[in-house]
Design a protein around this motif. Structure first.
Motif, PDB file in Angstrom:
ATOM      1  N   HIS A 180       0.829  -1.206   0.000  1.00 47.40           N
ATOM      2  CA  HIS A 180       0.000   0.000   0.000  1.00 47.40           C
ATOM      3  C   HIS A 180       0.862   1.254   0.000  1.00 47.40           C
ATOM      4  O   HIS A 180       0.553   2.229  -0.709  1.00 47.40           O
ATOM      5  N   HIS A 181       1.922   1.255   0.785  1.00 45.60           N
ATOM      6  CA  HIS A 181       2.835   2.399   0.793  1.00 45.60           C
ATOM      7  C   HIS A 181       3.406   2.635  -0.605  1.00 45.60           C
ATOM      8  O   HIS A 181       3.527   3.777  -1.065  1.00 45.60           O
ATOM      9  N   VAL A 182       3.772   1.552  -1.285  1.00 48.28           N
ATOM     10  CA  VAL A 182       4.331   1.667  -2.632  1.00 48.28           C
ATOM     11  C   VAL A 182       3.288   2.250  -3.591  1.00 48.28           C
ATOM     12  O   VAL A 182       3.586   3.156  -4.381  1.00 48.28           O
ATOM     13  N   THR A 183       2.065   1.730  -3.513  1.00 45.43           N
ATOM     14  CA  THR A 183       0.996   2.209  -4.392  1.00 45.43           C
ATOM     15  C   THR A 183       0.734   3.697  -4.203  1.00 45.43           C
ATOM     16  O   THR A 183       0.656   4.462  -5.182  1.00 45.43           O
ATOM     17  N   GLN A 184       0.608   4.124  -2.959  1.00 47.68           N
ATOM     18  CA  GLN A 184       0.314   5.523  -2.686  1.00 47.68           C
ATOM     19  C   GLN A 184       1.465   6.427  -3.117  1.00 47.68           C
ATOM     20  O   GLN A 184       1.243   7.520  -3.635  1.00 47.68           O
ATOM     21  N   ALA A 185       2.686   5.979  -2.917  1.00 45.11           N
ATOM     22  CA  ALA A 185       3.845   6.771  -3.352  1.00 45.11           C
ATOM     23  C   ALA A 185       3.852   6.936  -4.866  1.00 45.11           C
ATOM     24  O   ALA A 185       4.149   8.014  -5.390  1.00 45.11           O
ATOM     25  N   ALA A 186       3.499   5.866  -5.580  1.00 46.15           N
ATOM     26  CA  ALA A 186       3.456   5.936  -7.042  1.00 46.15           C
ATOM     27  C   ALA A 186       2.343   6.856  -7.522  1.00 46.15           C
ATOM     28  O   ALA A 186       2.510   7.625  -8.489  1.00 46.15           O
ATOM     29  N   LEU A 187       1.192   6.803  -6.865  1.00 44.47           N
ATOM     30  CA  LEU A 187       0.058   7.644  -7.263  1.00 44.47           C
ATOM     31  C   LEU A 187       0.377   9.131  -7.144  1.00 44.47           C
ATOM     32  O   LEU A 187      -0.089   9.943  -7.942  1.00 44.47           O
ATOM     33  N   MET A 188       1.159   9.487  -6.136  1.00 39.01           N
ATOM     34  CA  MET A 188       1.461  10.904  -5.937  1.00 39.01           C
ATOM     35  C   MET A 188       2.717  11.350  -6.672  1.00 39.01           C
ATOM     36  O   MET A 188       3.097  12.517  -6.608  1.00 39.01           O
ATOM     37  N   GLY A 189       3.375  10.434  -7.374  1.00 37.40           N
ATOM     38  CA  GLY A 189       4.507  10.818  -8.208  1.00 37.40           C
ATOM     39  C   GLY A 189       5.856  10.843  -7.519  1.00 37.40           C
ATOM     40  O   GLY A 189       6.782  11.497  -8.012  1.00 37.40           O
ATOM     41  N   ALA A 190       5.990  10.122  -6.405  1.00 32.16           N
ATOM     42  CA  ALA A 190       7.317   9.982  -5.803  1.00 32.16           C
ATOM     43  C   ALA A 190       8.217   9.249  -6.797  1.00 32.16           C
ATOM     44  O   ALA A 190       7.781   8.316  -7.476  1.00 32.16           O
ATOM     45  N   ASP A 191       9.461   9.654  -6.892  1.00 33.05           N
ATOM     46  CA  ASP A 191      10.349   9.104  -7.913  1.00 33.05           C
ATOM     47  C   ASP A 191      10.760   7.665  -7.622  1.00 33.05           C
ATOM     48  O   ASP A 191      10.924   6.851  -8.539  1.00 33.05           O
ATOM     49  N   ILE A 192      10.948   7.374  -6.329  1.00 34.45           N
ATOM     50  CA  ILE A 192      11.571   6.113  -5.923  1.00 34.45           C
ATOM     51  C   ILE A 192      10.882   5.595  -4.666  1.00 34.45           C
ATOM     52  O   ILE A 192      10.442   6.380  -3.821  1.00 34.45           O
ATOM     53  N   ALA A 193      10.816   4.278  -4.540  1.00 28.37           N
ATOM     54  CA  ALA A 193      10.477   3.651  -3.260  1.00 28.37           C
ATOM     55  C   ALA A 193      11.637   2.751  -2.881  1.00 28.37           C
ATOM     56  O   ALA A 193      12.048   1.901  -3.681  1.00 28.37           O
ATOM     57  N   THR A 194      12.203   2.956  -1.696  1.00 29.03           N
ATOM     58  CA  THR A 194      13.238   2.040  -1.217  1.00 29.03           C
ATOM     59  C   THR A 194      12.575   1.090  -0.235  1.00 29.03           C
ATOM     60  O   THR A 194      12.003   1.504   0.773  1.00 29.03           O
ATOM     61  N   VAL A 195      12.641  -0.199  -0.564  1.00 26.77           N
ATOM     62  CA  VAL A 195      11.773  -1.193   0.078  1.00 26.77           C
ATOM     63  C   VAL A 195      12.607  -2.312   0.691  1.00 26.77           C
ATOM     64  O   VAL A 195      13.461  -2.891   0.004  1.00 26.77           O
ATOM     65  N   PRO A 196      12.377  -2.653   1.969  1.00 22.82           N
ATOM     66  CA  PRO A 196      13.029  -3.838   2.542  1.00 22.82           C
ATOM     67  C   PRO A 196      12.667  -5.078   1.726  1.00 22.82           C
ATOM     68  O   PRO A 196      11.586  -5.138   1.123  1.00 22.82           O
ATOM     69  N   PHE A 197      13.548  -6.070   1.737  1.00 17.96           N
ATOM     70  CA  PHE A 197      13.332  -7.228   0.866  1.00 17.96           C
ATOM     71  C   PHE A 197      12.032  -7.951   1.202  1.00 17.96           C
ATOM     72  O   PHE A 197      11.317  -8.412   0.301  1.00 17.96           O
ATOM     73  N   ALA A 198      11.692  -8.062   2.475  1.00 22.65           N
ATOM     74  CA  ALA A 198      10.451  -8.730   2.859  1.00 22.65           C
ATOM     75  C   ALA A 198       9.237  -8.010   2.280  1.00 22.65           C
ATOM     76  O   ALA A 198       8.297  -8.648   1.778  1.00 22.65           O
ATOM     77  N   ALA A 199       9.239  -6.677   2.329  1.00 21.87           N
ATOM     78  CA  ALA A 199       8.132  -5.903   1.763  1.00 21.87           C
ATOM     79  C   ALA A 199       8.145  -5.961   0.241  1.00 21.87           C
ATOM     80  O   ALA A 199       7.088  -5.955  -0.406  1.00 21.87           O
ATOM     81  N   LEU A 200       9.346  -6.034  -0.344  1.00 22.74           N
ATOM     82  CA  LEU A 200       9.447  -6.139  -1.802  1.00 22.74           C
ATOM     83  C   LEU A 200       8.817  -7.443  -2.286  1.00 22.74           C
ATOM     84  O   LEU A 200       8.109  -7.468  -3.305  1.00 22.74           O
TER      85      LEU A 200
END
Length: 226
Positions: A180-200
């Motif tokens: 969900h954090h990744v989705t919301q970041a993408a919707l608002m146009g954040a350039d990058i998401a840095t994600v722990p491997f478990a969340a990835l």
């Protein structure tokens, strides 16, 4: 949106790199400590990460406390490999250090960002990357996604001269814990998401996908055994 992996674990980095989706790596002292690494081996460990990820940015965080020490450590870290990005925590000491390093062509990832003013100051000082935190913000009972959106909007309102040719400064959505954090970041146009491997790995899966795969496998088994 680009995917970075937030880890210092070499095996996790290798696996994520093999997926063909990895655009960067971020580390910090806590993540390095989790590997069981020792102080004397820190720079060698960063070099190993850079060897795995030759053509993508690798953030190595300074633990210095004064501007002069941050600049000196930043120069030393940047000398490890061409793709090293010096990670500095936002504070009064790090802003002039960021400015000095940026004028020398050394990329800085300003981290521990929790407000738009902090992000704007980092961008103005010459940060190549700005890392607002989501999950940690929510730990305080606040809306981390709303705060991220504010940071993205404010920073994208302006142009900064340091990294125009590289498209910077870029916003790294940090402290990501869920798809969900990744989705919301993408919707608002954040350039990058840095994600722990478990969340990835959670981003790869969906209950309906898993159910569909199980159904396909069961039906194919019937074909094989017919």
């Amino acid at each position: 949106m680009k995917f970075f992996i937030d880890t210092a674990n070499l095996d996790e980095i290798r696996e994520a790199e093999a997926w063909g989706i990895l655009a960067g790596v971020t580390t910090n002292p806590s993540l390095y400590a989790k590997t069981g690494g020792k102080l004397a081996d820190f720079e060698n460990h960063m070099a190993k990460i850079c060897e795995i990820c030759k053509d993508i940015p690798v953030s190595a965080e300074s633990t210095a406390e004064t501007t002069e020490e941050m600049v000196a450590e930043g120069r030393r870290l940047a000398a490890i490999a061409p793709n090293i990005v010096v990670k500095l925590p936002i504070c009064e000491a790090s802003l002039p250090a960021c400015h000095t390093l940026a004028t020398e062509g050394i990329r800085v990832n300003m981290t521990l960002i929790f407000s738009a003013p902090q992000a704007l100051l980092a961008a103005s000082a010459g940060a190549r990357y700005i890392s607002p935190f989501v999950g940690r913000f929510e730990d305080c009972g606040e809306d981390g996604i709303e705060q991220l959106e504010t940071v993205v909007t404010c920073v994208k309102n302006y142009e900064y001269g340091y990294w125009e040719q590289e498209g910077g400064p870029e916003i790294i959505t940090a402290s990501v814990r869920t798809p969900h954090h990744v989705t919301q970041a993408a919707l608002m146009g954040a350039d990058i998401a840095t994600v722990p491997f478990a969340a990835l790995k959670k981003c790869v899966h969906h209950p309906l996908t898993d159910k569909g795969l199980a159904s396909f496998a069961a039906d194919w088994e019937k074909v094989v055994n017919a």
